[in-house]
Design a protein around this motif. Structure first.
Motif, PDB file in Angstrom:
ATOM      1  N   CYS A  19       0.842  -1.198   0.000  1.00  0.00           N
ATOM      2  CA  CYS A  19       0.000   0.000   0.000  1.00  0.00           C
ATOM      3  C   CYS A  19       0.880   1.252   0.000  1.00  0.00           C
ATOM      4  O   CYS A  19       1.963   1.278   0.590  1.00  0.00           O
ATOM      5  N   THR A  52      -0.292   4.217   1.106  1.00  0.00           N
ATOM      6  CA  THR A  52      -0.712   5.067   2.224  1.00  0.00           C
ATOM      7  C   THR A  52      -1.094   4.193   3.415  1.00  0.00           C
ATOM      8  O   THR A  52      -1.056   2.962   3.344  1.00  0.00           O
ATOM      9  N   LYS A  53      -1.486   4.838   4.486  1.00  0.00           N
ATOM     10  CA  LYS A  53      -1.932   4.120   5.678  1.00  0.00           C
ATOM     11  C   LYS A  53      -3.437   3.878   5.668  1.00  0.00           C
ATOM     12  O   LYS A  53      -3.994   3.360   6.642  1.00  0.00           O
ATOM     13  N   SER A  54      -4.091   4.198   4.581  1.00  0.00           N
ATOM     14  CA  SER A  54      -5.544   4.103   4.510  1.00  0.00           C
ATOM     15  C   SER A  54      -5.998   2.644   4.540  1.00  0.00           C
ATOM     16  O   SER A  54      -5.482   1.794   3.806  1.00  0.00           O
ATOM     17  N   SER A  55      -6.989   2.367   5.399  1.00  0.00           N
ATOM     18  CA  SER A  55      -7.571   1.025   5.436  1.00  0.00           C
ATOM     19  C   SER A  55      -8.407   0.745   4.189  1.00  0.00           C
ATOM     20  O   SER A  55      -8.610  -0.416   3.817  1.00  0.00           O
ATOM     21  N   GLU A  82      -7.499   1.671   1.162  1.00  0.00           N
ATOM     22  CA  GLU A  82      -6.527   1.190   0.174  1.00  0.00           C
ATOM     23  C   GLU A  82      -6.207  -0.284   0.409  1.00  0.00           C
ATOM     24  O   GLU A  82      -6.104  -1.070  -0.544  1.00  0.00           O
ATOM     25  N   ALA A  83      -6.067  -0.681   1.679  1.00  0.00           N
ATOM     26  CA  ALA A  83      -5.811  -2.090   1.995  1.00  0.00           C
ATOM     27  C   ALA A  83      -6.980  -2.974   1.568  1.00  0.00           C
ATOM     28  O   ALA A  83      -6.789  -4.139   1.179  1.00  0.00           O
ATOM     29  N   GLN A 112      -6.457  -3.458  -2.025  1.00  0.00           N
ATOM     30  CA  GLN A 112      -5.272  -4.293  -2.211  1.00  0.00           C
ATOM     31  C   GLN A 112      -5.632  -5.766  -2.102  1.00  0.00           C
ATOM     32  O   GLN A 112      -5.118  -6.607  -2.847  1.00  0.00           O
ATOM     33  N   ASP A 113      -6.495  -6.092  -1.160  1.00  0.00           N
ATOM     34  CA  ASP A 113      -6.881  -7.482  -0.940  1.00  0.00           C
ATOM     35  C   ASP A 113      -7.765  -8.027  -2.056  1.00  0.00           C
ATOM     36  O   ASP A 113      -7.719  -9.224  -2.357  1.00  0.00           O
ATOM     37  N   PHE A 124      -5.348  -2.389  -9.018  1.00  0.00           N
ATOM     38  CA  PHE A 124      -4.945  -1.794  -7.741  1.00  0.00           C
ATOM     39  C   PHE A 124      -3.957  -0.642  -7.968  1.00  0.00           C
ATOM     40  O   PHE A 124      -3.971   0.355  -7.233  1.00  0.00           O
ATOM     41  N   GLN A 146      -4.249   3.066  -6.519  1.00  0.00           N
ATOM     42  CA  GLN A 146      -3.160   3.767  -5.833  1.00  0.00           C
ATOM     43  C   GLN A 146      -2.895   5.139  -6.447  1.00  0.00           C
ATOM     44  O   GLN A 146      -2.583   6.098  -5.729  1.00  0.00           O
ATOM     45  N   PHE A 205      -5.263   7.430  -4.911  1.00  0.00           N
ATOM     46  CA  PHE A 205      -4.900   7.763  -3.536  1.00  0.00           C
ATOM     47  C   PHE A 205      -3.771   8.796  -3.505  1.00  0.00           C
ATOM     48  O   PHE A 205      -3.766   9.699  -2.666  1.00  0.00           O
TER      49      PHE A 205
END
Length: 733
Positions: free
Chosen positions: A452, A454-457, A459-460, A463-464, A471, A475, A478
């Motif tokens: 990722c 960033t620290k954004s949940s 974005e995670a 990602q999953d 993805f 990004q 983001f």
């Protein structure tokens, strides 16, 4: 006068010294008609000319006689004046020929007439350049076949042989035009036999020439279930020897890659041809029309789609339209400013009303209100302007570039002289390359993870779920949040309206209206990126961050871009034509493959090379001895018989009897028995030949009937169709 006589004699007499055993003579007999024809071809090669069968007379199904002439017999006269067109012609009324007829009582063939004189000079050293006498060694022939399967241009293969041989004696050439259409049809039948879900249809002219052709392999049909929502169709490619227009149906897979969903060849782009093609494609895909259909700016295509798929959203390629601006408006003063302003109006109008206002201002400012091209474009604005179309899903497509990229793939391997069978083989290669690219991307998604940014949940969360390619697009959005400033305009009962300002340059800010419904967990942006591409935009992500949303609604994670969906088409290999290889060719390939390492090792020095040469000599002597021994004692049984061994069988020679004089007087009874036996044998042989002929025809008919009863069968009957002429005036190119 004497000189003239000598020159005339030189022309009409054979100019080459040919071994007397090869020269045809009246009274020569042959076991079969094929043997007679082969004998004359061998003589023709030695003498320096080629032959052709001029006429064949039959009685029922049996050939009675045949006339074989020099290929320069007859003379064709063009209807076009030589001042306008100077195509070469081979016909020179050459009298050279042989006449062969059958001997009923003997069951053989005899030459009854021979003419050796030619009306043209013959050169044996140039006979290899004649089409009939072009011969390729087994190694070269196998190289051509392998290169053709690998997608290497025939011209490239040819040049490699020229470089290796140092001359032009052996020529790589396409299949003949007479056989091309038949091979084209046979290819479809082979593909159908491999997988019943292979689909093809042909539309033929009255003379059985190909007018329209469409085909799609089983993998493409299965892929349509997942990627058939948006289709790009383009017909800009026509590089084949018949000038047929190629049209490709292209979709977008879960990696954002182009995927082929059908191919067509068309004689023209008239409305009825396009309607036939679109209806055929719909039948192939189970009657399911896509939601969006992207084409170039073509009136006939527009009308055909309206007739065949009235519910779809049709979009014109904006790239082609914008590309026409310089040629359409370069007569105006300040045309560079006109082009820049028109581009700004088209791309930066964020609502239909703003586009209408901006377009009107643009026409007034530059005095273009009377320009017909611009007026027509405005009338059709709903079919090409982004703001009128982006509320529909387009999988990121706004132009026919994906179709054109498929065509550029063909351009690497196909020329304007390529045959139909070469074209479909390269289409196979294109399918294979697309399949391989998808499989490699699937493997990368399975084995690796993109970190990722960033620290954004949120974005995670993407990602999953998303494939790597999609993805990365997420990004990018983001990262784009850093240029956005979010400001709340108003809010009531959980429904909020935001204004997001985006800095696009040092002095320019764009503003976008974004709404957020906290109850329904729904976010909408004026830029329509999610609606058109299936990716949440940076403006929406900025609002979600402002609202401190940690997880987005599942509606914003499309299965279409997911790497976790098990798609049926991934278990189906793309169709690839693998013609049956003769056993001898298989053995040859195996020997060549194994000998390559030996030869490479031996070539390192003269000593090693000498050892290998001695080994070759010993092995050759041993094989020749074994072959000679087998010739005298070989046998053939049902256990080891195969097509190759049967094809090598020869008719036994006539055996001279011993112990019984030729003039022995037999009794009357013996003569009656002999005559009756002869008649019986003749009758049995005739009945056997007739039965074989019927069975062969029934086999052919059964093959066609079996194919025609299948669910996805095309309209091919006994391959009785021919390729269209290259100069056909009806071609819509």
């Amino acid at each position: 006068m004497g000189v003239f006589t000598v020159l005339t004699w030189c022309i009409v007499q054979p100019l080459s010294v040919v071994d007397d055993e090869l020269v045809p003579k009246v009274g020569m007999t042959f076991t079969t008609l094929e043997d007679a024809g082969k004998f004359y071809r061998n003589y023709a090669k030695a003498a320096g000319f080629s032959t052709r069968v001029r006429c064949t007379n039959r009685k029922g199904n049996e050939i009675k006689n045949q006339l074989i002439t020099c290929s320069r017999e007859g003379k064709w006269k063009s209807k076009i004046s030589p001042t306008e067109k100077t195509n070469p012609t081979a016909g020179l009324n050459c009298p050279a020929r042989i006449y062969i007829h059958t001997l009923k009582d003997v069951g053989a063939w005899i030459i009854s007439k021979v003419v050796l004189d030619h009306s043209h000079p013959c050169c044996p050293s140039k006979a290899e350049m004649l089409k009939q006498h072009r011969e390729l060694s087994m190694s070269i022939r196998r190289t051509i076949e392998n290169n053709d399967e690998a997608g290497i241009r025939p011209s490239k293969t040819y040049q490699s042989f020229v470089a290796a041989a140092g001359d032009h004696r052996e020529e790589v050439r396409n299949v003949s035009k007479q056989e091309d259409a038949k091979e084209f049809g046979k290819y479809f039948l082979r593909m159908k036999e491999k997988n019943p879900n292979f689909f093809f249809e042909l539309k033929l002219e009255e003379d059985q020439s190909i007018k329209l052709a469409f085909w799609a392999d089983a993998r493409s049909r299965a892929a349509f279930e997942y990627f058939g929502d948006v289709i790009s169709f383009d017909t800009t490619y026509n590089t084949n020897r018949y000038n047929l227009v190629c049209g490709s149906f292209v979709g977008v897979n879960h990696h954002g890659q182009s995927t082929l969903l059908g191919c067509s060849l068309m004689k023209n782009e008239e409305i009825d041809s396009l309607e036939w093609l679109f209806q055929c494609w719909l039948r192939c895909m189970g009657g399911n029309a896509p939601k969006g259909f992207l084409t170039d700016q073509c009136a006939s295509m527009k009308r055909a789609l309206e007739a065949c798929m009235p519910t779809i959203v049709h979009r014109w390629c904006i790239w082609h339209i914008m590309k026409k601006i310089p040629s359409k408006l370069n007569g105006y003063k300040g045309h560079a400013d006109i082009e820049q302003q028109m581009s700004h109006v088209v791309w930066n109008s964020h609502s239909k009303d703003s586009f209408d206002r901006n377009w009107n201002d643009f026409l007034v400012n530059f005095g273009l209100a009377d320009n017909k091209w611009l007026s027509d474009l405005y009338e059709d604005r709903h079919i090409w302007v982004p703001i009128y179309l982006d509320h529909h899903f387009w999988a990121g497509m706004r132009s026919t570039q994906r179709s054109e990229s498929m065509h550029s793939f063909f351009n690497k391997y196909i020329t304007r002289n390529s045959s139909l069978i070469q074209f479909v083989k390269q289409y196979d290669n294109c399918l294979g390359s697309r399949e391989q690219a998808e499989r490699e991307s699937d493997a990368a998604d399975f084995h690796t993870v993109i970190p990722c940014a960033t620290k954004s949940s949120i974005e995670a969360q993407f990602q999953d779920a998303y494939t790597h390619a999609k993805f990365r697009e997420v990004q990018a959005q983001f990262r784009g949040k850093a240029n956005c400033i979010t400001r709340l305009k108003n809010s009531a009962l959980g429904y909020s309206v935001y204004e997001v300002g985006e800095q696009v340059s040092s002095s320019i800010f764009d503003k976008f209206a974004v709404t957020y419904d906290s109850v329904a967990a729904e976010v909408k942006c004026q830029c329509l990126l999610f609606e058109s591409r299936g990716i949440l935009c940076r403006h929406a992500l900025s609002v979600l961050s402002f609202e401190q949303v940690s997880q987005v609604s599942p509606r914003y994670i499309l299965e279409r871009w997911s790497k976790k969906v098990k798609r049926r088409h991934t278990h189906i290999k793309s169709s690839h034509d693998e013609p049956l290889m003769e056993p001898r060719s298989k053995r040859f390939d195996q020997l060549v493959f194994r000998s390559q390492n030996i030869c490479k090792f031996a070539s390192e020095s003269e000593e090693l090379t000498a050892i290998l040469h001695r080994a070759y000599d010993n092995v050759m002597a041993e094989m020749e001895a074994l072959k000679g021994k087998r010739k005298g004692t070989s046998s053939l049984s049902h256990e080891d018989a195969n097509l190759e061994s049967v094809n090598e069988l020869q008719s036994p020679p006539r055996i001279r009897t011993r112990g019984r004089p030729k003039n022995r007087l037999g009794s009357k009874l013996e003569k009656q028995i002999a005559n009756a036996t002869k008649k019986k044998k003749t009758k049995v042989l005739s009945e056997l030949m007739r039965e074989c002929y019927i069975q062969i025809n029934l086999f052919d008919a059964a093959s066609v009937a079996h194919s025609s009863c299948s669910q996805y069968q095309g309209q091919v009957i006994n391959y009785q169709f021919r390729v269209p002429a290259a100069g056909d005036n009806s071609l819509g190119v």
